[in-house]
Write a protein that holds these residues in place. Structure first.
Motif, PDB file in Angstrom:
ATOM      1  N   GLU A   1      -3.375  23.282 -45.111  1.00 55.20           N
ATOM      2  CA  GLU A   1      -4.299  24.239 -44.502  1.00 55.20           C
ATOM      3  C   GLU A   1      -5.411  24.657 -45.444  1.00 55.20           C
ATOM      4  O   GLU A   1      -6.572  24.774 -45.040  1.00 55.20           O
ATOM      5  CB  GLU A   1      -3.519  25.477 -44.033  1.00 55.20           C
ATOM      6  N   ASP A   2      -5.088  24.860 -46.703  1.00 55.59           N
ATOM      7  CA  ASP A   2      -6.073  25.326 -47.676  1.00 55.59           C
ATOM      8  C   ASP A   2      -6.994  24.172 -48.077  1.00 55.59           C
ATOM      9  O   ASP A   2      -6.518  23.093 -48.472  1.00 55.59           O
ATOM     10  CB  ASP A   2      -5.352  25.864 -48.912  1.00 55.59           C
ATOM     11  N   PRO A   3      -8.319  24.358 -47.979  1.00 57.10           N
ATOM     12  CA  PRO A   3      -9.250  23.271 -48.316  1.00 57.10           C
ATOM     13  C   PRO A   3      -9.038  22.699 -49.718  1.00 57.10           C
ATOM     14  O   PRO A   3      -9.156  21.490 -49.918  1.00 57.10           O
ATOM     15  CB  PRO A   3     -10.631  23.916 -48.178  1.00 57.10           C
ATOM     16  N   GLU A   4      -8.757  23.565 -50.688  1.00 58.00           N
ATOM     17  CA  GLU A   4      -8.526  23.077 -52.057  1.00 58.00           C
ATOM     18  C   GLU A   4      -7.306  22.157 -52.115  1.00 58.00           C
ATOM     19  O   GLU A   4      -7.307  21.147 -52.811  1.00 58.00           O
ATOM     20  CB  GLU A   4      -8.347  24.258 -53.016  1.00 58.00           C
ATOM     21  N   LYS A   5      -6.252  22.506 -51.345  1.00 56.93           N
ATOM     22  CA  LYS A   5      -5.051  21.661 -51.296  1.00 56.93           C
ATOM     23  C   LYS A   5      -5.351  20.334 -50.598  1.00 56.93           C
ATOM     24  O   LYS A   5      -4.843  19.281 -50.980  1.00 56.93           O
ATOM     25  CB  LYS A   5      -3.932  22.392 -50.551  1.00 56.93           C
ATOM     26  N   VAL A   6      -6.188  20.398 -49.560  1.00 60.00           N
ATOM     27  CA  VAL A   6      -6.608  19.167 -48.873  1.00 60.00           C
ATOM     28  C   VAL A   6      -7.336  18.260 -49.858  1.00 60.00           C
ATOM     29  O   VAL A   6      -7.075  17.051 -49.937  1.00 60.00           O
ATOM     30  CB  VAL A   6      -7.509  19.487 -47.658  1.00 60.00           C
TER      31      VAL A   6
END
Length: 728
Positions: free
Chosen positions: A531-536
């Motif tokens: 969900e988190d863009p940084e994790k993506v």
């Protein structure tokens, strides 16, 4: 950049020698450099918009000391000017930076070793003395002399343009276009820059005009603003724009009274630079750029003539022909494929459309066998080099790109194949027809002989062309041209989750993202919840660098392609490229342009058609050589090596990640796609469908199921204003 001023009122002077440039954005002029200051042991970091920053130069600055939360103490430059270096060390760095064509680091060492502090004076006043240096001959001296003179004149242009609020990155381009007349041209008509120079738009030209005192309501400004608005709208896909909507767009851009815009539109109409059309079917006038009006009306006329003209090669018995084609390939065609063969025998112009795995390629092979048996001259083409190459491999006949088929000539600034020199064929088959824009379709149809048959093959559910138009969709919607829809998915394609899910997405159904159990063949379609863009972002980098190469044996650069719905943002193509480059091709030796570092072995993409170089929008290659001494960079596109001057590097971008639009016509062994609700405005069914159908062996989506569901449900594609359907 978030910063805290140490003393917001203290404007101080600082002088030092540039040690190295760590970042330079050609568009904004924003530069980060390390500068050696006399009373400080370590170099100081300076940031700001600089005229130019070349290692070795003396930089005299006014500015403020600031504290960056991440990078610490920096000097923020408010004003600056540069001087040529005075020490042998500075001169060596200055010349070795590649700022003078013909002198690289090695040659700079030799020259400075010979002439010391007098080096710049020798280059300026006694160039012939460079013959005293080993490795320098008359040809090299001539190159250095010209480059030195150009550099001096470019600097004058840069100083003038900076006074007008223009970034330094475009000075070389402006000088290259206008030469010594650059300043005079800009003063006379700054809006010429927007017309003549790639990368400089109306807004930049408008800032210059304002500083030069050109009033807001000057006709020259209003005319340029209207044409700029229409051009920008065409880049969004529109062939025309309704009059009231155009008025509003122009008002936002120009900030003048509507009556003044109306007068400008009327003046441009009288000068035939735009066409104002009021069709009976619409209450609103339609405003066209003249060339787009010519292209669209020309396509309609050409298709009408082509579809009704007598064909040179008749195939009277369509039923027998369909059986013959099957015997020739030793296959059994599906009923809709047989229908297509019959239609190809009966009609001069035919559209064949269908999704992946529906047998389009098999059908093309059957038609080619049928026409070849009758001695037909056949031509095959596709919009991109990759699509043409794939067509050649699949069909066993040579396919060309449309530009090469039509023989584009840089010398003549146009296609050599046209109504005066027609293509020689009985049959022309064009694949990936959904990619063909209005301009290219016009030029193609001009060159097709009336006696020939034309078959357009494509997937109408993919994204439309990058440039203006929705040609394939409009042709199908018109009902004027026969169309065969291929819907049956072949058995071998049913084993691919990529193809099955592509058809589910196209039908508005959520794809099956479960990993199948008990299958001999591993799944080729995966969804990773993040969900988190940084994790993506981190997951995509891990997939490209580690997971996919380790598990599937695919090359991270050559065989894995990241496709993003957006350019900006954490998982937009620009930021993805920075992160992927750092992981897949790290290194300090970089050429900085537009905020990007270009390095040896980088994967890059051409972003505009350059007919002189024979490379086109969307072509992907690899940097194989960087020649600082000659200020050139060499990119390999397939087997062709293309040379770029450093001033032309805004024509290429990093291509570890590209937009879904730019991927059309290409296929990749593995594709990774971020899907997040942050992409909301671009979450459309045809965009996701296009991304999925680019993958050959593996597709991995990273993001949220909610975002994917939004995209699958949203079949409201962005409206394009085109008139082709009605004209047909």
């Amino acid at each position: 950049m978030e910063e805290k001023h140490l003393d917001p009122m203290a404007l101080v002077e600082l002088s030092g020698q540039i040690e190295r440039v760590t970042y330079a954005d050609a568009e904004s002029g924003f530069t980060i450099a390390r500068v050696k200051v006399a009373d400080k042991r370590d170099p100081v970091t300076v940031v700001g918009e600089l005229i130019s920053a070349v290692p070795g130069e003396i930089l005299q600055m006014k500015g403020r000391w600031v504290h960056h939360p991440k990078y610490g103490k920096q000097f923020r430059v408010i004003e600056s000017k540069t001087q040529t270096p005075a020490t042998a060390y500075g001169i060596r760095k200055y010349l070795g930076s590649g700022m003078v064509k013909g002198i690289g680091p090695v040659m700079a060492d030799r020259i400075v070793s010979r002439f010391g502090k007098e080096t710049l004076s020798v280059i300026e006043n006694h160039t012939e003395r460079l013959l005293e240096v080993a490795g320098i001959g008359d040809a090299r001296i001539a190159m250095i002399k010209k480059a030195w003179e150009d550099q001096r004149e470019i600097r004058d242009v840069m100083i003038f343009l900076q006074a007008q609020g223009v970034s330094p990155g475009y000075a070389a381009k402006i000088f290259k276009t206008y030469g010594k007349q650059a300043v005079a041209v800009v003063k006379e008509d700054p809006y010429r820059l927007a017309r003549d120079i790639f990368g400089i738009g109306f807004l930049t030209a408008d800032r210059i005009a304002e500083r030069l005192g050109i009033p807001k309501n000057a006709p020259i400004r209003i005319h340029a603003g209207i044409l700029y608005t229409l051009q920008r709208l065409s880049e969004e896909g529109h062939v025309y724009y309704p009059y009231p909507l155009l008025m509003e767009k122009c008002r936002q851009t120009l900030d003048v009274e509507p009556v003044e815009i109306a007068e400008g539109i009327e003046r441009l109409r009288r000068e035939k630079r735009i066409i104002v059309e009021s069709p009976p079917s619409s209450r609103e006038a339609r405003i066209y750029l003249s060339r787009l009006y010519q292209f669209e009306s020309g396509i309609a006329e050409a298709l009408k003539q082509l579809s009704t003209a007598r064909r040179s090669l008749e195939i009277p018995d369509a039923e027998f022909a369909a059986k013959e084609a099957q015997r020739a390939l030793a296959i059994t065609l599906e009923p809709d494929q047989v229908q297509a063969v019959r239609a190809a025998c009966r009609h001069k112009v035919l559209v064949i459309t269908g999704g992946p795995g529906t047998g389009k390629t098999t059908l093309i092979r059957a038609l080619l066998a049928l026409f070849a048996a009758r001695g037909a001259r056949m031509l095959l083409a596709a919009p991109t080099g990759r699509a043409a190459k794939r067509m050649t491999q699949a069909c066993g006949f040579e396919a060309k790109t449309l530009h090469r088929l039509l023989e584009y000539s840089p010398k003549h600034h146009g296609f050599l194949r046209n109504e005066h020199r027609l293509l020689k064929c009985h049959l022309l088959v064009v694949d990936e027809a959904s990619m063909i824009d209005t301009a290219l379709m016009y030029h193609l149809l001009k060159a097709v002989p009336e006696s020939a048959a034309l078959i357009l093959v494509g997937d109408v559910n993919q994204l439309p062309s990058v440039a203006a138009g929705n040609v394939l969709k409009d042709i199908i919607a018109s009902g004027r041209i026969p169309v065969v829809f291929l819907k049956k998915i072949f058995r071998q394609a049913e084993g691919s989750q990529i193809i099955v899910n592509a058809h589910r997405i196209n039908a508005g159904e959520f794809p099956d993202i479960r990993v199948p159990e008990g299958r001999d063949v591993p799944s080729d379609f995966f969804f990773i919840d993040r969900e988190d863009p940084e994790k993506v972002l981190q997951t995509i980098v891990w997939l490209a660098k580690r997971r996919i190469p380790d598990r599937f044996g695919l090359d991270p650069v050559e065989e894995i392609q990241v496709l993003s719905p957006m350019h900006k943002g954490v998982v937009g193509a620009e930021n993805l490229n920075r992160q992927l480059q750092q992981e897949l091709n790290p290194g300090p030796d970089s050429i900085w342009r537009q905020g990007f570092a270009f390095r040896l072995h980088d994967k890059v993409m051409q972003i505009r058609n350059n007919y002189d170089k024979e490379v086109f929008n969307g072509d992907i290659g690899k940097i194989v050589r960087i020649q600082r001494e000659d200020q050139e960079l060499v990119v390999a596109f397939d087997k062709m090596h293309v040379v770029y001057d450093f001033s032309e590097l805004d024509e290429i971008v990093l291509a570890y990640a590209i937009s879904v639009h730019k991927s059309q016509g290409s296929e990749y062994p593995a594709v990774i796609v971020p899907v997040l609700t942050q992409h909301y405005i671009l979450l459309q069914r045809n965009l996701i469908y296009t991304a999925v159908t680019r993958a050959q062996r593996l597709l991995v989506m990273v993001g949220t199921r909610k975002a994917l569901a939004i995209a699958v449900k949203n079949d409201k594609t962005q409206k394009r204003y085109t008139g082709l359907m009605e004209r047909l």
